[in-house]
Write a protein that holds these residues in place. Structure first.
Motif, PDB file in Angstrom:
ATOM      1  N   GLY A 213     113.827  45.644 125.836  1.00 34.01           N
ATOM      2  CA  GLY A 213     113.990  44.119 125.696  1.00 34.01           C
ATOM      3  C   GLY A 213     113.840  43.721 124.310  1.00 34.01           C
TER       4      GLY A 213
ATOM      5  N   ALA B  42     111.079  40.484 128.105  1.00 35.09           N
ATOM      6  CA  ALA B  42     110.955  40.997 129.270  1.00 35.09           C
ATOM      7  C   ALA B  42     110.060  40.371 130.076  1.00 35.09           C
TER       8      ALA B  42
ATOM      9  N   GLU C 257     109.370  51.428 128.294  1.00 34.73           N
ATOM     10  CA  GLU C 257     110.700  51.436 128.166  1.00 34.73           C
ATOM     11  C   GLU C 257     111.274  50.115 128.211  1.00 34.73           C
ATOM     12  N   THR C 258     110.857  49.358 129.322  1.00 38.91           N
ATOM     13  CA  THR C 258     111.311  48.054 129.794  1.00 38.91           C
ATOM     14  C   THR C 258     111.257  47.058 128.553  1.00 38.91           C
TER      15      THR C 258
ATOM     16  N   MET D  31     107.696  53.747 132.180  1.00 35.17           N
ATOM     17  CA  MET D  31     108.784  52.886 132.448  1.00 35.17           C
ATOM     18  C   MET D  31     108.686  51.470 132.152  1.00 35.17           C
ATOM     19  N   GLU D  32     107.278  50.936 132.056  1.00 33.45           N
ATOM     20  CA  GLU D  32     107.117  49.469 131.663  1.00 33.45           C
ATOM     21  C   GLU D  32     107.334  49.353 130.196  1.00 33.45           C
TER      22      GLU D  32
END
Length: 71
Positions: A25, A32, A20-21, A17-18
């Protein structure tokens, strides 16, 4: 989505998830890891902790709390 709910699988999921973020971004031209709200929160936290140099933020926060309590 997870084969198993344990430390290893949950950690891998959070890392995904990190990534992907950060990746999203970059695609959207957003840093991000540099968000104004986070930085502002740090300043108010330092003010509430009594750190030197953050007196103005302490006053702003006190004024905000006074206004909020009167509502």
């Amino acid at each position: 989505m997870l084969d198993k709910v344990d430390e290893e699988h949950l950690g891998a999921f959070l890392q995904l998830m990190e990534f992907e973020t950060a990746f999203m971004g970059e695609l959207l031209d957003i840093n991000a890891f540099d968000q104004e709200g986070v930085e502002m929160g740090k300043k108010y936290t330092f003010a509430l902790m009594g750190r030197k140099g953050y007196d103005e933020f302490s006053k702003e926060f006190a004024a905000y709390e006074k206004k909020r309590e009167s509502i």
